[in-house]
Design a protein around this motif. Structure first.
Motif, PDB file in Angstrom:
ATOM      1  N   THR A  72      67.438 -12.414  11.965  1.00 16.54           N
ATOM      2  CA  THR A  72      68.949 -12.720  12.548  1.00 16.54           C
ATOM      3  C   THR A  72      68.872 -14.339  12.294  1.00 16.54           C
ATOM      4  O   THR A  72      68.030 -14.882  12.005  1.00 16.54           O
ATOM      5  N   PHE A  73      70.263 -14.752  12.516  1.00 16.24           N
ATOM      6  CA  PHE A  73      70.552 -16.175  12.380  1.00 16.24           C
ATOM      7  C   PHE A  73      69.624 -16.882  13.331  1.00 16.24           C
ATOM      8  O   PHE A  73      69.114 -18.136  12.902  1.00 16.24           O
ATOM      9  N   ALA A  74      69.561 -16.625  14.652  1.00 25.53           N
ATOM     10  CA  ALA A  74      68.798 -17.651  15.765  1.00 25.53           C
ATOM     11  C   ALA A  74      67.512 -17.440  15.366  1.00 25.53           C
ATOM     12  O   ALA A  74      66.871 -18.459  15.564  1.00 25.53           O
ATOM     13  N   LYS A  75      66.862 -16.520  14.664  1.00 23.66           N
ATOM     14  CA  LYS A  75      65.428 -16.602  14.121  1.00 23.66           C
ATOM     15  C   LYS A  75      65.199 -17.061  12.849  1.00 23.66           C
ATOM     16  O   LYS A  75      64.053 -17.328  12.649  1.00 23.66           O
ATOM     17  N   GLU A  81      73.982  -9.980  14.925  1.00 23.17           N
ATOM     18  CA  GLU A  81      74.532 -11.029  15.364  1.00 23.17           C
ATOM     19  C   GLU A  81      75.162 -11.116  16.557  1.00 23.17           C
ATOM     20  O   GLU A  81      75.663 -12.188  16.963  1.00 23.17           O
ATOM     21  N   GLY A  82      75.417  -9.874  17.175  1.00 24.04           N
ATOM     22  CA  GLY A  82      76.097  -9.782  18.230  1.00 24.04           C
ATOM     23  C   GLY A  82      77.590  -9.290  18.063  1.00 24.04           C
ATOM     24  O   GLY A  82      78.271  -9.598  17.153  1.00 24.04           O
ATOM     25  N   ALA A  83      78.154  -8.749  19.211  1.00 22.41           N
ATOM     26  CA  ALA A  83      79.513  -8.235  19.061  1.00 22.41           C
ATOM     27  C   ALA A  83      80.519  -9.258  19.157  1.00 22.41           C
ATOM     28  O   ALA A  83      81.632  -8.896  18.582  1.00 22.41           O
ATOM     29  N   LEU A  96      76.083 -21.878  18.769  1.00 25.48           N
ATOM     30  CA  LEU A  96      76.557 -20.871  19.805  1.00 25.48           C
ATOM     31  C   LEU A  96      75.726 -19.438  19.581  1.00 25.48           C
ATOM     32  O   LEU A  96      75.581 -18.696  20.740  1.00 25.48           O
ATOM     33  N   SER A  97      75.328 -19.121  18.280  1.00 30.06           N
ATOM     34  CA  SER A  97      74.866 -17.914  18.168  1.00 30.06           C
ATOM     35  C   SER A  97      73.361 -17.954  18.905  1.00 30.06           C
ATOM     36  O   SER A  97      72.729 -17.145  19.326  1.00 30.06           O
ATOM     37  N   ARG A  98      72.740 -19.213  18.791  1.00 32.38           N
ATOM     38  CA  ARG A  98      71.497 -19.609  19.464  1.00 32.38           C
ATOM     39  C   ARG A  98      71.239 -19.069  20.905  1.00 32.38           C
ATOM     40  O   ARG A  98      70.517 -18.851  21.607  1.00 32.38           O
ATOM     41  N   ILE A  99      72.614 -19.966  21.396  1.00 31.01           N
ATOM     42  CA  ILE A  99      72.628 -19.757  22.947  1.00 31.01           C
ATOM     43  C   ILE A  99      72.819 -18.351  23.243  1.00 31.01           C
ATOM     44  O   ILE A  99      72.237 -18.087  24.302  1.00 31.01           O
ATOM     45  N   SER A 100      73.655 -17.616  22.497  1.00 29.51           N
ATOM     46  CA  SER A 100      73.777 -16.102  22.701  1.00 29.51           C
ATOM     47  C   SER A 100      72.357 -15.502  22.500  1.00 29.51           C
ATOM     48  O   SER A 100      72.211 -14.372  23.680  1.00 29.51           O
TER      49      SER A 100
END
Length: 1444
Positions: free
Chosen positions: A346-349, A439-441, A671-675
């Motif tokens: 994922t983007f956050a990882k 990546e989340g909804a 924000l993706s990492r925060i999520s």
């Protein structure tokens, strides 16, 4: 001294510059310059080396030769002259020596330049060889200065044809010497040897260029060398620009193509080095030197190269090529690896180096172009799936509009896959769809939703034929060995649509998937009932967390439908292990049970009723709840080595910095990492958007686990700080979408939203006065964005409920803003001004409908209420009901964008509030229905204000309320929430507000326990009502009499509307009681005369009491306490009204007598109440009447009350006096009052009344018996009241006199009471229904002799059977009789036995044939035994009699 000696001495001690400078002492004469040049050349021949000459040729001091002659000469002139002289000298000397040596001038000049070059950089190279660990990739500042001097001289030589660039480069590269990139850069900069020439002519550039670029990227200049850092950036940019231009310019020439391939090769080698570094950095915790070098190289990939070293098309070709190389680099991972490891990509990882590279490469293309290129690469190349999927994640995160483009691509892939049964397209389709869902909804729909939309319906591609279906199921089956469990669960729980005839194919796949889950130790029974996996969390949820999700979903469905969902019922049968070991324990978690059953308790009770909860498990749950005193914190599954709070804190700080910098793409990434971090802290909910999920907001006991409180505080603080920082630069309408995106990330999690709402409620409701201005500004903007995100926003249900339906977030939080005290009002104004200013400014550039999304109507209405209340000057500029404001000027528009600046920077919020109030945009809003503060809403706010803590004094409050009623709402149109000029509408609103404030329904003031401790503004609103009614009455008196009648009708009609309940229930009765209690307060506050009408009949004015009597008989009798008795205040009020109304007539005394005669007959409740309170009423009414009639005594009918009381009291004294000529009920009530005063009946009363005889005496005794029975029934209902304990003895005394007559039985017949019908207008309907209970209760206490006499009484059996039937119906309908001497069931049983004995003792002739048939028909269905007794005992024609 010889010439040679002189020359030698000069050459040893003086430089050329000083030598030349010495000649400026004297002004040159004509022709002296030529002579000076010849002498200089002769001097140079004497042992002067070319190396020394080159060192001095560029000396800045050379220009001093001109300074002595002309101090004002410009520096540029010095340089040009000195350069020309030095160049001329060098060329002359070179030619002379070249002639002597017999070599070409360029060869000698190249040799001299290289010697000087190596002299400059040679010392540093030796030093670096001695210190291998500290290699320096760039020159020092001193070296750089000397090199620039050398190259400046070399450029002069080149301009005069004395230097060959090609030869210079060949000699420089001799012996495989590695060039320094800075030297190469300067050669290109001074146009001596260009980089383009080097790349085209030097075969070894691929080797030394790559190594030098790597070394330069990885090298970090020492601290403090800012110039060196800038040179490093220039060198890299220049080299890359040339390489890109040479490598990707389209040229038909073969030589150019060869050089192009060479440059491409160099760039590819550096790119591969970068990708290798990325791969290494993912396995290392700390940042290495190589990582820093890769980061520096990535920054070179900038579109600013366009137009400098390459065209737009060239740069696009380069970026496209680099992107392709990245996506296809080292394609070692197979498709199965991608399926298994996708959750980790994922983007956050992902590595920041990789995502930054993708951003740089994608910047010049649209999303459609990038996805099209990605599809092309996937179709034509072996790819690195990790890079491909990380690139897709980066694209989705940094481009909010990429979701639609990806959806379109997936649709094309799905179509292509089934058209050609292409497995590659299917693989690509599933991997891309899952990556988006990861990546989340907020970025892309969840995988379950996508799978359901693609394959869940009969219109899908797979459902077109059996071949398509087999293709899909075969593909899914092939994925099973590699798939993570959460995807298998989605396929099992939400399988693709399969026609019934092919169901076996699907079951084969389901069986295979379940087997795989079992192999993974993912028990099939642990699969959730409502699982909706997006996969953002990577692995599956723990079974406990999954069960929590299922419970919440099941409870939510139960709340919306009122029924247990079919999924739960099926699970209790077909998935019983999961249901018993997972679902029920999660449902039956111990907690503090609320007083009133909530939805969860009702759901548990419903499951228990259908035997789905084992008795032992339910008992254990109840016991644990009883022991539970504190709310249990939620289980938080933290699966990281770092503290999630620390990680979140760092993420939020970085996000704040990005907001200041305005980096839109990086903000989305952050924000993706925060999520992702929040999903670790709040793991117990599905990571998808909730739609219209209802969040319960507990207003008194916030439900926030210990860990969640600091997280919520951290989020709110970060938002406030970001808002303040962003507002310093731009107003809200010119800021980026950071705030909306920030809030959207938070809305993805139910737990987080719930915790945020509880915290905001606590801050607004309990800590508002302690919040600073910065907090108010930030929180107001936060609430605005919560409100604006309605598509993602859950509904909120307040506990305790105010509204029967869930409301929006904005409306729920507005209820937290109390306006009951001075401090509450001030905070509410500050917060609402900030929220409305922010919303108006934020939505300024949007369409009108979207503008309103940012302006919360409930907060806007708070300002409509508070600003005129707190600022009298605002009342003069009130919002009118005219046409909406339009055509704003440019200055007004600027003011609109400046509203937020005033709110955020102004030291006086009062001025800001007034500025906002007067702004046309603010006024225009009220012409929209949802932004109009109606009169009822204004009254609801005003009546909740605590008078002791109001910001206004009593006189100021009175002035404000009168302004609001008469000037604001009275003239306003009804459609806009006003009264349309109708005083009656205003009056009805005031009465509704007063009665609503005292009702038992949950209202806003119930949320604030402080409101019950201090007085509200109810007395003030009552005063406004009195003023209004007085105006109406004065207006009526000044006009025709018909207007006066309308006031009475109007008041009673209002009450009738509020008391009209269609259903009959206990709750309805309670509501009616509360309504009438509130009405009585209004009634007592208004003039009594308003409730009677004075009408004209044949020219004579008379008092009409019909409406008053109807009101008493219909409503008041049902709420009297004690039963059958009005309060003293109400009784006195009504009687005063009768007296005052009669004075308006010509014959007032006659009108009182006439009115009271009507009341005695048609309103026994008022008659009995008046007699009860007469000792207190008599002096008050006498005084009032004397004042109204100039001293006349009370009218005769009222004096009769005193006579009757005196008669009743004198019966115990000697011979009985004559009975007054009064109504039987009045006489009975007088006797009843006298008995209660003495504590028992007079022994001679029965004899005296019996001796007098006559129908009238009989009626008195029957009415007296009714009053005693009423007391007896009250003693049964309320045994704690001692005053009615002897009522049974009174009844027994009277029964001894009346038992032989049938009249007393009429009291217990509800449908045939004859002359005693008036007793039904004394007590409530509920009391009348309980009369059968009193009947049997009395008779069961009587002696056998009295009962025998009763049985012989006509109609006794008929009455007894009817009373039994009614008593049995009460019992069967669930009316629990208050226990007195007997339990309800025992009472019914004893009554039945009494009835059976009575039937046995009654002769057959006691009932007529029709009466018998009627009783048999009524009792047959209720009690067959009694029916049989009636038939056998009393019906001679029954079959049972014939048999006997």
């Amino acid at each position: 001294m010889s010439l040679s000696a002189s020359c030698e001495s000069v050459s040893q001690k003086r430089t050329l510059s000083s030598l030349l400078a010495g000649r400026v002492v004297k002004r040159p004469k004509p022709g002296e310059a030529e002579r000076l040049q010849e002498e200089t050349l002769q001097l140079l021949e004497q042992q002067q080396s070319l190396g020394s000459l080159l060192r001095e040729a560029g000396n800045p001091d050379l220009c001093n030769i001109f300074h002595a002659q002309n101090g004002e000469q410009k520096q540029t002139g010095c340089n040009s002259v000195s350069s020309a002289i030095a160049g001329s000298l060098l060329v002359c000397e070179l030619r002379r020596q070249a002639a002597q040596l017999g070599v070409p001038v360029p060869v000698l000049s190249v040799k001299m330049v290289l010697e000087r070059l190596m002299e400059i950089i040679g010392a540093e190279e030796v030093k670096q060889q001695q210190e291998e660990g500290k290699r320096r990739e760039l020159l020092t500042a001193a070296q750089r200065e000397q090199l620039c001097v050398l190259l400046e001289s070399s450029r002069e030589l080149l301009s005069q044809g004395a230097l060959c660039p090609k030869l210079l480069w060949q000699e420089y590269r001799r012996d495989q010497r590695l060039p320094q990139l800075e030297v190469v850069y300067h050669l290109d900069f001074y146009s001596i040897v260009t980089l383009k020439y080097i790349t085209q002519s030097d075969e070894g550039v691929r080797l030394w260029g790559v190594s030098q670029l790597k070394a330069l990227c990885a090298w970090t200049p020492p601290t403090g060398e800012e110039e060196t850092r800038q040179v490093q950036q220039k060198v890299l940019s220049a080299v890359v620009g040339v390489l890109v231009g040479a490598g990707f310019e389209q040229s038909p020439e073969a030589a150019d193509r060869r050089g192009s391939l060479l440059c491409c090769s160099v760039l590819d080698h550096i790119l591969f080095w970068l990708l290798d570094t990325v791969e290494q950095s993912e396995t290392q915790q700390s940042e290495t030197q190589q990582s820093a070098g890769a980061e520096r190289w990535i920054q070179i990939f900038d579109a600013s190269l366009c137009g400098v070293s390459a065209s737009v098309e060239t740069l696009q070709r380069f970026f496209t090529h680099s992107l392709t190389q990245t996506l296809t680099y080292k394609p070692r991972l197979t498709v199965s690896d991608a399926i298994s490891l996708q959750n980790e990509w994922t983007f956050a990882k992902a590595s920041r180096l990789l995502t930054t590279l993708f951003r740089k490469l994608a910047v010049m293309f649209s999303v459609q172009q990038l996805l099209g290129h990605l599809q092309q690469v996937l179709e034509t190349n072996e790819v690195n799936w990790k890079h491909v999927l990380c690139f897709l994640s980066t694209l989705l995160v940094y481009n909010p509009g990429a979701q639609r483009s990806l959806t379109e691509l997936l649709s094309r892939l799905l179509s292509s896959a089934f058209e050609g049964y292409d497995l590659e397209n299917m693989i690509t389709l599933f991997l891309l769809a899952r990556q988006g869902a990861l990546e989340g909804a907020a970025i892309f729909p969840s995988y379950s939703n996508w799978f359901k939309m693609s394959f869940g319906g009969g219109s899908g591609y797979h459902a077109s034929s059996k071949k398509s279906l087999v293709f899909l199921l075969k593909f899914l089956s092939d994925l099973v060995p590699f798939e993570p469990p959460q995807y298998l669960k989605v396929h099992v729980l939400q399988p693709p649509y399969v026609p019934l005839k092919h169901r076996s194919l699907l079951m084969e796949y389901v069986s295979l998937a379940k087997t795989r889950l079992a192999d993974l130790k993912e028990c099939v029974e642990d699969m959730g009932l409502y699982e909706d996996v997006s996969g953002a969390g990577g692995a599956s949820l723990q079974p406990q967390c999954q069960a929590v999700q299922d419970v919440e979903k099941a409870v939510s469905l139960f709340e919306s439908t009122g029924r247990i969902s079919a999924t739960v019922m099926e699970a209790s049968i077909f998935r019983r292990p999961y249901f018993l070991t997972r679902f029920l324990p999660a449902l039956l978690t111990s907690r503090t049970l609320p007083v009133k059953a909530d939805t969860r308790m009702s759901f548990i009770e419903a499951l228990k009723k259908v035997d789905k909860i084992p008795a032992a498990q339910f008992s254990s749950y109840v016991e644990s709840c009883q022991r539970h005193r504190q709310q249990e914190g939620s289980v938080v599954c933290v699966d990281t080595n770092e503290d999630p709070l620390d990680v979140l804190k760092v993420h939020l700080q970085e996000f704040s910095q990005l907001v200041v910098e305005g980096n839109d793409g990086e903000m989305c990434a952050q924000l993706s990492r925060i999520s992702h971090t929040l999903s670790v802290i709040f793991p117990g909910r599905p990571n998808d958007l909730m739609g219209q999920t209802v969040v319960k907001l507990h207003t008194h006991t916030p439900l926030s686990p210990e860990l969640h409180v600091p997280v919520v505080n951290m989020i709110l603080r970060s938002f406030c700080q970001c808002l303040l920082d962003a507002s310093r630069e731009n107003p809200p309408n010119k800021q980026s979408l950071w705030a909306s995106r920030f809030v959207s990330v938070l809305l993805s999690n139910t737990q987080l939203v719930s915790s945020l709402l509880h915290r905001l409620w606590d801050l607004f409701h309990n800590q508002g006065s302690s919040l600073s201005s910065a907090h108010s500004l930030g929180l107001s903007a936060f609430v605005v964005h919560l409100h604006a995100s309605m598509s993602h926003n859950p509904l909120v249900q307040l506990v305790t409920p105010i509204s029967p339906e869930p409301v929006s977030v904005g409306a729920a939080l507005s209820w937290a803003l109390a306006c009951s005290s001075d401090s509450d009002m001030l905070f509410c104004v500050r917060l609402c001004v900030a929220a409305v200013c922010y919303g108006m400014c934020r939505g300024d550039s949007l369409p009108q409908q979207q503008q309103q999304d940012y302006i919360i109507s409930s907060l806007y209405k708070k300002l409509l209420y508070l600003i005129p209340r707190l600022f009298p000057e605002a009342r003069r500029a009130r919002i009118t009901a005219g046409a909406p404001v339009s055509g704003q000027t440019e200055e007004e528009e600027e003011d609109l964008s400046g509203l937020w600046n005033r709110a955020s920077h102004s030291s006086s919020w009062r001025n800001t509030a007034l500025q906002l109030w007067r702004h046309p945009a603010f006024q225009q809003l009220q012409h929209t229905a949802q932004y109009q503060l109606s009169l009822s809403e204004w009254l609801a706010n005003e009546i909740r204000v605590q008078r002791s803590e109001d910001a206004l004094s009593d006189s100021e409050r009175q002035e404000y309320q009168q302004w609001a009623c008469s000037e604001l709402y009275l003239p306003r149109e009804v459609e806009q929430g006003g009264c349309g000029g109708e005083t009656r509408i205003l009056c009805s609103h005031l009465i509704d507000a007063i009665m609503g404030q005292q009702s038992s329904q949950p209202t806003v003031e119930k949320l604030d326990e402080r409101a019950s401790e201090r007085g509200s503004c109810l007395p003030d609103i009552l005063s406004r009502l009195q003023e209004l009614v007085y105006d109406m009455e004065v207006t009526a008196l000044s006009g025709c009499h018909g207007s006066r009648f309308d006031i009475c009708n109007f008041l009673f009609d209002l009450l009738s509307q509020r008391c009209s309940f269609t259903e009959q229930s206990i709750s309805t009765a309670l509501r009616l009681q509360h309504t009438l209690n509130a009405w009585n307060r209004v009634l007592l506050a208004l003039p009594a005369v308003l409730f009677l009408k004075v009408k004209s009949d044949r020219g004579r004015e008379t008092v009409d009491c019909c409406l008053l009597m109807e009101h008493l008989n219909l409503h008041q009798r049902n709420v009297c306490s004690p039963v059958g008795l009005l309060s003293f205040n109400l009784t006195s009020h009504f009687l005063r009204g009768v007296l005052c109304a009669s004075v308006r007539c010509g014959h007032s005394r006659e009108e009182v007598n006439k009115a009271w005669s009507q009341i005695s007959v048609h309103c026994p409740l008022l008659l009995l109440s008046t007699l009860h309170w007469w000792q207190r009423l008599s002096p008050l009414l006498s005084s009032l009447w004397r004042g109204l009639t100039d001293g006349e005594p009370l009218p005769e009918q009222l004096q009769l009350l005193t006579v009757c009381q005196s008669w009743a009291c004198s019966l115990e004294k000697g011979p009985p006096p004559p009975v007054p000529a009064a109504a039987a009920l009045l006489l009975a009530a007088s006797l009843h009052g006298a008995w209660q005063g003495r504590g028992g009946p007079n022994q001679g009363l029965s004899a005296s009344l019996r001796e007098e005889g006559g129908t009238r005496s009989q009626q008195v005794l029957v009415f007296l018996l009714f009053l005693c029975v009423k007391d007896h029934l009250s003693s049964l209902l309320y045994p704690e009241e001692k005053k009615n304990q002897r009522a049974a003895d009174f009844c027994t005394e009277l029964l001894g006199v009346l038992v032989d007559s049938a009249d007393w039985l009429l009291l217990f017949k509800s449908d045939d009471q004859g002359i005693y019908q008036s007793i039904t207008m004394v007590t409530s309907d509920e009391f009348t229904r309980l009369m059968p209970w009193a009947f049997f209760s009395l008779l069961l206490q009587q002696s056998a002799e009295l009962l025998h006499r009763a049985v012989c009484c006509p109609l006794f059996l008929h009455t007894t059977v009817l009373c039994y039937i009614r008593l049995l119906q009460l019992f069967l309908e669930g009316h629990t009789l208050p226990p007195a001497d007997h339990q309800p069931f025992q009472m019914v049983s004893h009554s039945k036995q009494f009835l059976l004995r009575t039937i046995a003792q009654t002769p057959p002739t006691a009932l007529s044939s029709s009466q018998l048939r009627q009783l048999e028909a009524q009792v047959s269905a209720l009690d067959p035994e009694v029916w049989a007794a009636l038939s056998v005992q009393l019906d001679p024609d029954s079959p049972e009699m014939d048999f006997l």
